[in-house]
Write a protein that holds these residues in place. Sequence first.
Motif, mmCIF file in Angstrom:
data_model
loop_
_atom_site.group_PDB
_atom_site.id
_atom_site.type_symbol
_atom_site.label_atom_id
_atom_site.label_comp_id
_atom_site.label_asym_id
_atom_site.label_seq_id
_atom_site.Cartn_x
_atom_site.Cartn_y
_atom_site.Cartn_z
ATOM 1 N N PHE A 36 0.834 -1.199 0.000
ATOM 2 C CA PHE A 36 0.000 0.000 0.000
ATOM 3 C C PHE A 36 0.871 1.253 0.000
ATOM 4 C CE2 PHE A 36 -2.117 3.437 2.301
ATOM 5 C CZ PHE A 36 -3.250 3.603 1.521
ATOM 6 N N GLU A 37 0.551 2.181 -0.869
ATOM 7 C CA GLU A 37 1.235 3.465 -0.920
ATOM 8 C C GLU A 37 0.209 4.567 -0.656
ATOM 9 O OE1 GLU A 37 4.797 2.426 -4.119
ATOM 10 O OE2 GLU A 37 3.040 3.582 -4.756
ATOM 11 N N TYR A 38 0.490 5.381 0.347
ATOM 12 C CA TYR A 38 -0.455 6.436 0.721
ATOM 13 C C TYR A 38 -0.647 7.423 -0.414
ATOM 14 C CZ TYR A 38 -2.516 10.376 3.195
ATOM 15 O OH TYR A 38 -3.331 11.412 3.574
ATOM 16 N N ASN A 39 0.428 7.723 -1.124
ATOM 17 C CA ASN A 39 0.370 8.646 -2.260
ATOM 18 C C ASN A 39 1.220 8.070 -3.378
ATOM 19 O OD1 ASN A 39 1.062 10.923 -4.072
ATOM 20 N ND2 ASN A 39 -0.050 12.164 -2.585
ATOM 21 N N TYR A 41 2.201 9.266 -6.081
ATOM 22 C CA TYR A 41 3.155 10.188 -6.696
ATOM 23 C C TYR A 41 4.311 10.513 -5.758
ATOM 24 C CZ TYR A 41 -0.621 10.687 -10.053
ATOM 25 O OH TYR A 41 -1.590 10.430 -10.978
ATOM 26 N N LYS A 42 4.007 10.676 -4.459
ATOM 27 C CA LYS A 42 5.071 10.962 -3.506
ATOM 28 C C LYS A 42 5.960 9.747 -3.279
ATOM 29 C CE LYS A 42 2.770 14.682 -0.955
ATOM 30 N NZ LYS A 42 2.264 15.134 0.376
ATOM 31 N N SER A 43 5.463 8.573 -3.595
ATOM 32 C CA SER A 43 6.269 7.371 -3.428
ATOM 33 C C SER A 43 7.344 7.248 -4.504
ATOM 34 C CB SER A 43 5.369 6.127 -3.458
ATOM 35 O OG SER A 43 4.712 6.023 -4.714
ATOM 36 N N ILE A 44 7.232 8.054 -5.524
ATOM 37 C CA ILE A 44 8.239 8.072 -6.587
ATOM 38 C C ILE A 44 9.309 9.096 -6.217
ATOM 39 C CG2 ILE A 44 8.646 8.595 -9.026
ATOM 40 C CD1 ILE A 44 5.793 7.685 -9.585
ATOM 41 N N PRO A 45 10.587 8.735 -6.285
ATOM 42 C CA PRO A 45 11.661 9.648 -5.863
ATOM 43 C C PRO A 45 11.625 10.990 -6.592
ATOM 44 C CG PRO A 45 12.517 7.443 -6.233
ATOM 45 C CD PRO A 45 11.102 7.429 -6.720
ATOM 46 N N THR A 46 12.081 11.998 -5.890
ATOM 47 C CA THR A 46 12.116 13.350 -6.451
ATOM 48 C C THR A 46 13.003 13.414 -7.689
ATOM 49 O OG1 THR A 46 11.802 14.267 -4.229
ATOM 50 C CG2 THR A 46 12.582 15.777 -5.930
#
Length: 326
Positions: A36-39, A41-46
Amino acid sequence: MRLNKLKKVQKSIIIIAVLIDLFVVVWAYKNPIIGFEYNIYKSIPTTIWASLILTNFIGYFILLYESYSNKIDRRNYWICGLIIVIITRLIILNISFIRGYYAYEGDHISHMMSIQDFVNANKSIGGDYYIFSYVISFILLRILKLDIGFTNYISSIYSVFFIMSYYLVSKEIFNDKRMQVASLGLVGSTLLPIYGRTHFIRYEGRITPGGWSYLFMPFCIYLYLKQKNSKQISLPLIIILIIMPTFHPLTAAILLYIYTILNSHNKNNNTTSTIDYNIIFGGLVLAFWILSQGYLISIIPKMIVFLQSASNTGGILFLERALDSM
């Protein structure tokens, strides 16, 4: 000597942009979701987002540079910029699917299942409100022999079609190729699909017949402008007027509203208003479709909201230049 050096720099920048996009795709494929990923997009590195922003900027810079170049008619470097912009856009819209996500939430899954019902039984359990959207999806799935998961990528196909249609519109509005390429870069490199909860994050990344119809609108405007500029009967325009209500009735109503604005400022005939039978025909088709589906009450409030929004925000000011070209 200086010109040859500049060409080498341009080619090197193009190669770097393509390699960066390739790296992002490989990273997404090699780093699937593991829980599970809360977001998403935020789980993808900057660094990945920074890479996509960089390649998008490179594509936009190439388009902008070539649009202000006096050699744009003799060389086609701007096409390389366009390709980079489109590839980057496709990656942004589909990076979650590449990582293994099956679908977005909400109506995305509902429409996916309706398309599956249509493929299996040539009909949609959810009704025939968006029959054209389902037919197009059905044709793509059957011709390419793909499973229902491919429908996740159809929205991004419409997104690319939106960009190319916008270019066709600019060709009808501007005679200067530099302005055509500049407007293409402005639309193609916009990163609205990700940043902010806008219509584009819903319409360019998710399965939404209403969103697809909006992305289809520039092509409809192009056909109308072309018919007006050539002053000949356009069979494709007539076909569009017939199918648009089955695509989405609200979009068909908005399109007729835009056609009316364009027609009321027709300057080719040195008049302030001319009778356009295309608009009358489109209105009759739309009225027939709305009455046959029985949701006249629901579309009127939405149309009123759109007209108020357009008048308050200036959302249709882009059409001013189109009016001057007619």
